[in-house]
Scaffold this motif. Structure first.
Motif, PDB file in Angstrom:
ATOM      1  N   SER A  34       0.817  -1.223   0.000  1.00 13.85           N
ATOM      2  CA  SER A  34       0.000   0.000   0.000  1.00 13.85           C
ATOM      3  C   SER A  34       0.848   1.269   0.000  1.00 13.85           C
ATOM      4  N   LYS A  35       2.075   1.196   0.546  1.00 14.80           N
ATOM      5  CA  LYS A  35       2.931   2.388   0.587  1.00 14.80           C
ATOM      6  C   LYS A  35       3.401   2.796  -0.803  1.00 14.80           C
ATOM      7  N   LYS A  36       3.329   1.860  -1.754  1.00 11.62           N
ATOM      8  CA  LYS A  36       3.727   2.169  -3.127  1.00 11.62           C
ATOM      9  C   LYS A  36       2.567   2.709  -3.957  1.00 11.62           C
TER      10      LYS A  36
ATOM     11  N   TYR B 154      -6.543   5.739  -3.142  1.00 15.88           N
ATOM     12  CA  TYR B 154      -7.190   5.068  -2.013  1.00 15.88           C
ATOM     13  C   TYR B 154      -8.720   5.100  -2.051  1.00 15.88           C
TER      14      TYR B 154
ATOM     15  N   THR C 180      -6.681   5.042   4.483  1.00 19.96           N
ATOM     16  CA  THR C 180      -6.118   3.707   4.264  1.00 19.96           C
ATOM     17  C   THR C 180      -7.128   2.878   3.488  1.00 19.96           C
TER      18      THR C 180
END
Length: 322
Positions: A266-268, A274, A321
Motif C-alpha cells: 500500500s505504501k507504493k 485510495y 487507508t
C-alpha cells in the motif's frame, strides 16, 4: 445511527451538487434502449437515474461512491450503474438468447459512446460523459461485457482460478476504470485493484450462494467442493455440516489472501488512489461476520445489511487507508 449517517451523506452530496448538474430528460426511447430493459426516463435526468439505480441495487457501491472526490463521483455512479445493468441481466431472463441480445445492446452502446453517438438511455448517456471527462479506456468496458456474457451459462466455476478470472475481468476492470476517474494510472494501484477486485468477486459469489440455492443453483468452485466431499445438493438442502463449512472457509480464505496482498504494498500506491479501494471495508466486514458464525453461509446474520458500514467507511476514509 449509522442508517441516519448514510442518509446524511447522500443528502449532503446532493446539496453540494456532487451528483452533477440537473439534466433534461433524455429523448424518447428507440428500440435499442428498450432492448436494454429500460422502460422510460427517470425524473431528474440521467445523473439521478444512475445514482438511484446504484443506491437500490449496489448500496455498498453507492456509499463508497459518495466518498469519492466531487469531480469523480458522477462518473463513478455511471460506472456502477453500468455494472448493475449488466449484472441483473442474468437474473432477469428465462432464455439465454434474450440475455445475449441485451449484452449486445451494451456492446453496441460502448462502440457508439466512443464514436460520440451514445444511445438515448440514461446510463449510456452518463457513461459517454464519463468517457469524455476522464478519457476512460474502452478495453475495460468490453472485458466486463464479454465476461458477463460468458457467465450467462448456468454452470459452477470449475476451480477457484476460474472464479478469479471472472472477478478480474469484471470487478477489477471496474476498479481500473474508477482509478481513471481519479486521474490515477499507476502500476502499483492497478496491482492493488487486481487483487481487491478478485476478493470482491469471491465475496460476491459467497454472498449470493443462499439466494442461488433457493433457485436450485450452485456456482461455488467445483474443485474445492470435491476436495471436501460436498455436492451441490448439500448446498441446495442448506446443510451446515463441517465439510460444507470447510468449503466456505477455503473460498473465503482466498478472498482474505487477496486483500492482504493488496495491502502489503500500500505504501507504493498513490494516496490519490485510495478512495477507489474503500470497497474493502464491506469485504472486511462480511469476512469478519463469516468468521463469527463459523463459516455457516446460511446464517441469517450474513444476509442483513450492515448498519455500521457507513461509519466504518467514514473512519477508513478519515484514516486514508484501504
Amino acid at each position: 445511527m449509522a442508517g441516519t449517517m448514510a442518509g446524511s451523506m447522500a443528502r449532503a452530496a446532493l446539496r453540494r451538487g456532487a451528483l452533477g448538474h440537473r439534466l433534461a430528460r433524455p429523448p424518447a426511447l428507440g428500440g435499442r434502449a428498450a432492448a436494454a430493459g429500460w422502460s422510460g426516463p427517470a425524473a431528474g435526468g440521467a445523473v439521478q437515474y444512475c445514482a438511484e439505480l446504484v443506491r437500490k441495487r449496489d448500496y455498498e457501491g453507492f456509499l463508497c461512491s459518495l466518498l469519492l472526490p466531487v469531480e469523480s463521483r458522477t462518473s463513478a455512479f455511471a460506472l456502477r450503474a453500468f455494472n448493475v445493468e449488466l449484472a441483473q441481466i442474468k437474473d432477469s431472463i428465462t432464455q439465454k438468447t434474450t440475455g445475449l441480445m441485451r449484452m449486445q445492446f451494451w456492446r453496441d452502446a460502448v462502440e457508439d459512446i466512443y464514436s460520440d453517438n451514445p444511445p438515448h438511455q440514461p446510463v449510456a448517456t452518463e457513461l459517454w460523459r464519463a468517457v469524455k471527462r476522464h478519457n476512460l479506456t474502452k478495453m475495460w468496458f468490453m472485458k466486463i461485457i464479454d465476461e458477463r456474457e460468458k457467465n450467462l451459462d448456468d454452470r459452477p466455476y470449475r476451480n477457484i482460478q476460474e472464479l478469479e478470472t471472472y472477478a478480474e475481468n469484471t470487478q477489477s476492470a471496474l476498479l481500473y476504470l474508477t482509478l481513471e476517474t481519479l486521474g490515477v494510472r499507476d502500476i502499483h494501484a492497478d496491482h492493488a485493484a487486481s487483487h481487491i477486485g478478485k476478493a470482491q468477486g469471491i465475496v460476491t459469489c459467497l454472498r449470493a450462494t443462499p439466494y442461488h440455492c433457493t433457485r436450485q443453483k450452485v456456482f461455488l468452485p467445483m474443485d474445492i467442493c470435491m476436495l471436501h466431499g460436498v455436492s451441490q445438493e448439500d448446498f441446495i438442502r442448506g446443510k451446515q455440516e463441517k465439510n460444507v463449512r470447510d468449503v466456505i472457509y477455503d473460498i473465503a480464505s482466498q478472498a482474505h489472501i487477496h486483500l492482504e496482498h493488496a495491502r502489503s504494498f500500500s505504501k507504493k500506491v498513490p494516496v490519490k488512489a485510495y478512495p477507489a479501494f474503500f470497497c474493502t471495508v464491506a469485504l472486511d466486514d462480511y469476512l469478519y461476520n463469516m468468521r463469527k458464525v463459523d463459516f455457516n453461509i446460511f446464517h441469517p446474520s450474513l444476509q442483513k445489511k450492515s448498519t455500521l458500514l457507513p461509519l466504518y467507511l467514514y473512519i477508513r476514509s478519515w484514516k486514508k487507508t484501504y
